[in-house]
Design a protein around this motif. Structure first.
Motif, mmCIF file in Angstrom:
data_model
loop_
_atom_site.group_PDB
_atom_site.id
_atom_site.type_symbol
_atom_site.label_atom_id
_atom_site.label_comp_id
_atom_site.label_asym_id
_atom_site.label_seq_id
_atom_site.Cartn_x
_atom_site.Cartn_y
_atom_site.Cartn_z
ATOM 1 N N CYS A 205 -19.546 26.207 37.572
ATOM 2 C CA CYS A 205 -19.738 27.045 36.400
ATOM 3 C C CYS A 205 -19.866 28.511 36.800
ATOM 4 C CB CYS A 205 -20.979 26.589 35.639
ATOM 5 S SG CYS A 205 -21.186 27.351 34.023
ATOM 6 N N ALA A 206 -20.594 28.767 37.879
ATOM 7 C CA ALA A 206 -20.753 30.141 38.344
ATOM 8 C C ALA A 206 -19.424 30.743 38.777
ATOM 9 C CB ALA A 206 -21.742 30.193 39.499
ATOM 10 N N THR A 207 -18.529 29.901 39.285
ATOM 11 C CA THR A 207 -17.204 30.364 39.700
ATOM 12 C C THR A 207 -16.282 30.580 38.509
ATOM 13 O OG1 THR A 207 -17.395 29.190 41.809
ATOM 14 C CG2 THR A 207 -15.178 29.788 41.078
ATOM 15 N N ASN A 208 -16.381 29.717 37.533
ATOM 16 C CA ASN A 208 -15.453 29.734 36.404
ATOM 17 C C ASN A 208 -15.803 30.721 35.293
ATOM 18 O OD1 ASN A 208 -13.891 27.747 37.559
ATOM 19 N ND2 ASN A 208 -14.762 26.069 36.351
ATOM 20 N N CYS A 209 -17.040 31.223 35.292
ATOM 21 C CA CYS A 209 -17.519 31.970 34.129
ATOM 22 C C CYS A 209 -17.929 33.400 34.468
ATOM 23 C CB CYS A 209 -18.702 31.242 33.495
ATOM 24 S SG CYS A 209 -18.260 29.584 32.918
ATOM 25 N N ALA A 210 -17.645 34.301 33.538
ATOM 26 C CA ALA A 210 -17.929 35.722 33.723
ATOM 27 C C ALA A 210 -18.829 36.255 32.622
ATOM 28 C CB ALA A 210 -16.624 36.515 33.754
ATOM 29 N N LEU A 211 -19.708 37.148 33.008
ATOM 30 C CA LEU A 211 -20.631 37.822 32.104
ATOM 31 C C LEU A 211 -20.035 39.156 31.701
ATOM 32 C CD1 LEU A 211 -23.675 37.694 31.124
ATOM 33 C CD2 LEU A 211 -24.182 39.049 33.155
ATOM 34 N N ASP A 212 -20.018 39.452 30.381
ATOM 35 C CA ASP A 212 -19.342 40.664 29.927
ATOM 36 C C ASP A 212 -20.318 41.749 29.518
ATOM 37 O OD1 ASP A 212 -16.984 42.247 29.013
ATOM 38 O OD2 ASP A 212 -16.023 40.275 29.125
ATOM 39 N N GLY A 213 -19.768 42.948 29.295
ATOM 40 C CA GLY A 213 -20.549 44.103 28.880
ATOM 41 C C GLY A 213 -21.067 43.951 27.466
ATOM 42 N N ALA A 214 -21.971 44.865 27.073
ATOM 43 C CA ALA A 214 -22.647 44.739 25.780
ATOM 44 C C ALA A 214 -22.417 45.956 24.894
ATOM 45 C CB ALA A 214 -24.149 44.546 26.002
ATOM 46 N N ASP A 215 -22.315 45.701 23.599
ATOM 47 C CA ASP A 215 -22.320 46.752 22.587
ATOM 48 C C ASP A 215 -23.778 46.879 22.129
ATOM 49 O OD1 ASP A 215 -22.212 48.332 20.346
ATOM 50 O OD2 ASP A 215 -20.629 47.194 19.334
ATOM 51 N N TYR A 216 -24.517 47.779 22.766
ATOM 52 C CA TYR A 216 -25.966 47.832 22.597
ATOM 53 C C TYR A 216 -26.395 48.077 21.156
ATOM 54 C CZ TYR A 216 -26.917 47.528 27.594
ATOM 55 O OH TYR A 216 -27.024 47.082 28.879
ATOM 56 N N SER A 217 -25.859 49.098 20.537
ATOM 57 C CA SER A 217 -26.309 49.430 19.182
ATOM 58 C C SER A 217 -25.640 48.573 18.122
ATOM 59 C CB SER A 217 -26.060 50.912 18.895
ATOM 60 O OG SER A 217 -24.676 51.217 18.990
ATOM 61 N N GLY A 218 -24.324 48.367 18.244
ATOM 62 C CA GLY A 218 -23.584 47.672 17.207
ATOM 63 C C GLY A 218 -23.920 46.207 17.082
ATOM 64 N N VAL A 219 -24.162 45.536 18.207
ATOM 65 C CA VAL A 219 -24.395 44.100 18.197
ATOM 66 C C VAL A 219 -25.876 43.755 18.323
ATOM 67 C CG1 VAL A 219 -23.967 41.928 19.402
ATOM 68 C CG2 VAL A 219 -22.118 43.591 19.119
ATOM 69 N N TYR A 220 -26.598 44.495 19.190
ATOM 70 C CA TYR A 220 -27.961 44.095 19.538
ATOM 71 C C TYR A 220 -29.056 44.950 18.910
ATOM 72 C CZ TYR A 220 -25.315 41.394 22.883
ATOM 73 O OH TYR A 220 -24.420 40.526 23.441
ATOM 74 N N GLY A 221 -28.698 46.010 18.183
ATOM 75 C CA GLY A 221 -29.715 46.823 17.536
ATOM 76 C C GLY A 221 -30.584 47.590 18.498
ATOM 77 N N ILE A 222 -30.017 47.982 19.644
ATOM 78 C CA ILE A 222 -30.743 48.724 20.675
ATOM 79 C C ILE A 222 -30.246 50.157 20.678
ATOM 80 C CG2 ILE A 222 -31.170 48.913 23.157
ATOM 81 C CD1 ILE A 222 -30.580 45.862 23.303
ATOM 82 N N ALA A 223 -31.152 51.115 20.496
ATOM 83 C CA ALA A 223 -30.771 52.526 20.452
ATOM 84 C C ALA A 223 -31.773 53.357 21.232
ATOM 85 C CB ALA A 223 -30.690 53.018 19.010
#
Length: 457
Positions: free
Chosen positions: A87-105
């Protein structure tokens, strides 16, 4: 204590996940959040940033130009994740849209964490870490000094927690220890705390797929065989109704993957390697019901400053931790922490003696003493040059936050010493209800400073 927090899906691609490799769908750009280090000569601004925890991120296949989810809802993709290492080989972690998706500003020195963010789909809660630079967490050791911040909890009702705390994580997110973790601190990996959480998707560079069980109360969460443990210093767990600060020592050193009895799960709560209860100071629980809250001495309808001092045996960062003191500042006035009114428990700060007396008075197990007391909590700050600062907003699927702001546990009378922790009703804090009734709740942290005693406020 820090319990699990969760998010829902983002469109058809984004899911609640964590990973160790890196995807390229969204560029990872860390929001700036300036902080300050202080001495008797003044404070120096640090160009720090924040990063979103990996457990919130989209996890997808590493195959070129393909974006099949490795984790959807509360289940792993068994074709991509037949075992932890594949799983660690097959899967990738992607970047984040901080404000638009997660409400972080963030703006300058202020960080806002919104409870529910609605876009293509709904996001609930978040957790971020303070970074020294784009690949390393900011390590902080306040021993012999103090840590200070401003907070606005006026928009946090019963059942929510706007938390700020220290975790014994590795500065690089575990990348050096576990070569399969190529994402590192840049993508918010390596989380641990004293609850030894099992909901973390990747631990020690491997997927936590073994014995994975979907949550019965959250459609986007589950738990695996392993937990991830470390010392935790809760500087601030609070809403507008109640607050507590709590050291949680562990017998282990640094981030440690646990399994079986060492995790301290269920009926084995006090048999694990970490003090899950901790030694808390909650003014309401300690008998002063008029000190903290809306319109009270520390008026939570307005912003205020929280000062936490870490007193050592020799007054330096090398000494043993012997006391954790709390002060507040609001509208230009400095307030000492409220004193206990429990007849057999004296003081307004956390010491080993206070903790022993409190545990006896409330009939609680003194696991704090078993796990090393304040000396062990201090040792955690010395390890790896300090601890990592975490900030989060979350609701509680396990206990509805009653342990913070209501009467808890529910099988004891609220008149029993130590049970009543705040004015919130025992019916509050149900995640589905609070997400519907108070989605626009938020917490604001600002003016983060650390340094010598009496220099940060």
């Amino acid at each position: 204590m820090q319990y699990s927090t969760y998010i829902a899906i983002l469109a058809t691609l984004l899911r609640l996940t964590a990973s160790q490799k890196v995807g390229t769908y969204t560029t990872e750009t860390h929001p700036s959040l300036s902080s300050s280090k202080c001495t008797s000569s003044g404070c120096t601004t640090q160009s720090t940033k924040v990063v979103l925890d990996s457990n919130w991120r989209w996890l997808h296949t590493t195959a070129a130009n393909q974006y099949t989810n490795c984790y959807t809802g509360s289940a792993w993709n068994t074709a991509l994740c037949p075992d932890p290492t594949t799983c660690a080989t097959n899967c990738a972690l992607d970047g984040a849209d901080y404000s638009g998706v997660y409400g972080i500003a963030s703006t300058g020195t202020e960080l806002t964490l919104k409870f529910v963010t609605t876009g293509a789909n709904k996001n609930v809660g978040s957790r971020v870490y303070l970074m020294e630079n784009d690949t390393k967490y900011q390590m902080i050791n306040p021993l012999g000094g103090e840590f200070t911040f401003d907070v606005d909890v006026s928009n946090l009702p019963c059942g929510l927690n706007g938390a700020l705390y220290f975790s014994g994580m590795d500065a690089d997110g575990g990348a050096a220890k576990y070569p399969s973790n190529t994402a590192g601190a840049k993508y918010g990996t390596g989380y641990c705390d004293a609850q030894c959480p099992h909901d973390i998707k990747f631990i020690n560079g491997e997927a936590n797929t073994l014995d994975w069980t979907p949550s019965s109360t959250d459609a986007n969460a589950g738990s695996g065989r392993y937990g991830t443990c470390c010392d935790e210093m809760d500087i601030w767990e609070a809403n507008s109704m109640a607050t507590a600060y709590t050291p949680h020592p562990c017998t282990s050193t640094g981030q440690t993957r646990c399994s079986g009895t060492e995790c301290g799960d269920g009926d084995n709560r006090y048999g694990g390697i970490c003090d899950k209860d901790g030694c808390d100071f909650n003014s309401y629980r300690m008998g002063n019901t008029g000190f903290y809250g809306i319109g009270k001495t520390i008026n939570t309808s307005q912003k205020f400053t929280v000062i936490t001092q870490f007193i050592t045996s020799d007054g330096t960062a090398n000494g043993d931790l012997i006391e954790i003191k709390r002060k507040y500042k609001q509208n230009g006035v400095v307030y000492e922490n409220s004193a206990s009114t429990i007849s057999t428990v004296s003081g307004n700060s956390i010491t080993d003696a206070f903790c022993a007396a409190q545990k006896t008075a409330f009939g609680d197990t003194n696991d704090f003493a078993t796990k090393g007391k304040l000396k062990k909590m201090g040792a955690a700050f010395k390890n790896n040059g300090g601890m990592v600062l975490s900030m989060s907003i979350w609701d509680d699927h396990a206990a509805h936050m009653l342990w913070l702001d209501s009467s808890y546990p529910l099988d004891k009378s609220s008149s029993t010493p130590g049970v009543k922790r705040g004015e919130c009703a025992t019916t509050t804090g149900v995640p589905s209800e609070i997400e519907a009734s108070a989605p626009n709740s938020s917490v604001k942290f600002s003016n983060i400073k650390w340094g010598a005693l009496n220099t940060t406020y």
